[in-house]
Write an enzyme that holds these catalytic residues in place. Structure first.
Site, short mmCIF file in Angstrom:
data_model
loop_
_atom_site.label_atom_id
_atom_site.label_comp_id
_atom_site.label_asym_id
_atom_site.label_seq_id
_atom_site.Cartn_x
_atom_site.Cartn_y
_atom_site.Cartn_z
N CYS A 115 0.83 -1.20 0.00
CA CYS A 115 0.00 0.00 0.00
C CYS A 115 0.86 1.25 0.00
O CYS A 115 1.43 1.63 1.03
CB CYS A 115 -0.91 0.00 1.22
SG CYS A 115 -1.88 1.49 1.37
N CYS A 140 -0.44 4.10 2.26
CA CYS A 140 -0.22 3.91 3.70
C CYS A 140 1.26 4.14 4.05
O CYS A 140 1.56 4.73 5.08
CB CYS A 140 -0.55 2.49 4.13
SG CYS A 140 -2.01 1.81 3.40
N ASP A 141 2.15 3.66 3.23
CA ASP A 141 3.56 3.58 3.63
C ASP A 141 4.49 4.50 2.86
O ASP A 141 5.68 4.61 3.22
CB ASP A 141 4.05 2.12 3.46
CG ASP A 141 3.25 1.17 4.34
OD1 ASP A 141 2.83 1.60 5.42
OD2 ASP A 141 3.05 0.02 3.94
#
Ligand SMILES: Cc1cc2nc3c(=O)[nH]c(=O)nc-3n(C[C@H](O)[C@H](O)[C@H](O)COP(=O)(O)OP(=O)(O)OC[C@H]3O[C@@H](n4cnc5c(N)ncnc54)[C@H](O)[C@@H]3O)c2cc1C
Length: 335
Positions: free
Chosen positions: A148, A151-152
């Site tokens: 992701c 997200c990261d």
């Protein structure tokens, strides 16, 4: 299937909650089904699963959902879906189905916190990312291996990362990662991308993106964090070690259908088989979104299937109770 009416983690007996429409999943399919069922005054219950809002909630921006000419944040879009469904009485529960019994109606569904008896079931449990299944991948997940970018990506500010894959997700996420990373190398097993033309040209024009063609990741290396990957060139058979700080994997998804093993018909990839778009092999159980769609896999198509599943659930309830829904929603008699 034998259900013990005991809530998980306690000895307290729980009475199953009787619902007209139980919706498994809170992605675009589930929340659209909730909107339609709620507007028919069927007071649907949505179980969110572990990923509130589904896959799209992880996406930075959605540019292909109609009604948002300037694009919309993925998270914002599903929050709006949820709000709209709740306005008409849908209940969203932060819970996950862990066991289902579809052998008789009402269908019995056990969750972490509760049990339900559902007159109809809409399955919209979506899909999850496919793993490379190479050494080091599992061990270094969360320590440099990611599925992701939204997200990261932030953790890779001014770092060098690789993206594995050649489809829309890989290219889109690769482009997104250039916001943070110093360089993004897209590793693809072929010598051409599968991504759409617009995405391809955006990636090709991006000075931070490089391509490593005809190659696969054989191993992710590092102890506490990713340090490098071992790449194999499929044409020459040669392997090289490439330094990298992160490995983002976008090589596809598999449907979340394990829960229905032996109870619903699936295809050879595990997707639920439907007829008339959303009807599963068990009357009263409908499937919507990526759980039953290996082809289109978009917010709009998943939402469309969610709406169709709810309409068929409404029709099913009407047929089986002999009642008309309170607000006389017209459902095509051919459904
Ligand atoms: C990185 C990325 C970018 C994307 N960008 C776009 C884009 O720009 N435009 C576009 O149209 N599409 C995009 N997509 C695709 C889009 O997100 C999906 O097609 C869509 O989210 C599928 O919706 P769904 O409701 O079928 O399933 P999902 O979104 O996969 O949702 C599944 C839901 O089921 C829940 N669940 C799973 N198991 C259980 C259980 N046992 N009990 C209860 N709940 C459960 C999960 O928690 C989740 O809420 C993108 C996808 C990704 C990964």
């Amino acid at each position: 299937m034998d259900f013990n009416l005991t809530s998980i983690g306690s000895n307290k007996k729980v009475e199953p909650q009787h619902v007209n429409v139980l919706i498994l999943g809170s992605g675009p399919a589930g929340l659209s089904a909730a909107l339609y069922a709620a507007r028919a005054e069927l007071e649907p219950v949505v179980l969110t699963g572990m990923e509130l809002g589904g896959q799209v909630s992880l996406t930075y921006t959605v540019e292909n959902y109609p009604g948002f000419p300037d694009g919309v944040g993925g998270n914002e879009l599903v929050e709006l879906f949820q709000k709209q469904a709740e306005r008409f009485g849908a209940k969203v529960e932060f819970d996950t189905a862990v066991e289902v019994d579809l052998s008789s109606r009402p269908f019995h569904v056990k969750t972490y916190n509760n049990e339900y008896l559902a007159e109809t079931l809409v399955i919209s449990t979506g899909a999850t990312p496919t793993h490379l299944n190479v050494p080091g991948e599992k061990e270094l997940t969360g320590r440099g291996v990611s599925y992701c970018a939204t997200c990261d990506g932030w953790f890779f500010k001014d770092k060098d990362v690789i993206v594995v894959g050649g489809g829309d997700s890989a290219v889109e996420e690769g482009i997104f990662l250039t916001r943070y990373a110093n360089s993004v190398s897209i590793v693809h097993r072929r010598d051409t991308l599968r991504a759409g033309a617009v995405l391809q040209s955006r990636a090709m024009e991006n000075p931070k993106i490089k391509f490593i063609w005809n190659s696969v990741v054989e191993e992710v290396l590092g102890e506490d964090a990713v340090k490098s990957v071992r790449l194999k060139n499929l044409e020459t058979g040669k392997t090289v070690e490439q330094q990298t700080d992160g490995v983002f994997i976008f090589i596809g998804h598999h449907p979340n259908t394990e829960l229905f093993e032996g109870q619903l018909e699936k295809d050879d990839q595990g997707y639920l088989v439907t007829e008339n778009w959303v009807r599963t092999s068990v009357p009263g159980v409908f499937a919507a979104g990526e759980v039953a769609d290996p082809v289109f896999r978009q917010v709009i198509t998943s939402a469309g299937m969610g709406a169709a599943a709810a309409m068929q659930a409404i029709h099913f309830i009407q047929e089986h109770s002999g009642e008309q829904s309170k607000n006389q929603i017209l459902v095509d008699s051919k459904l």
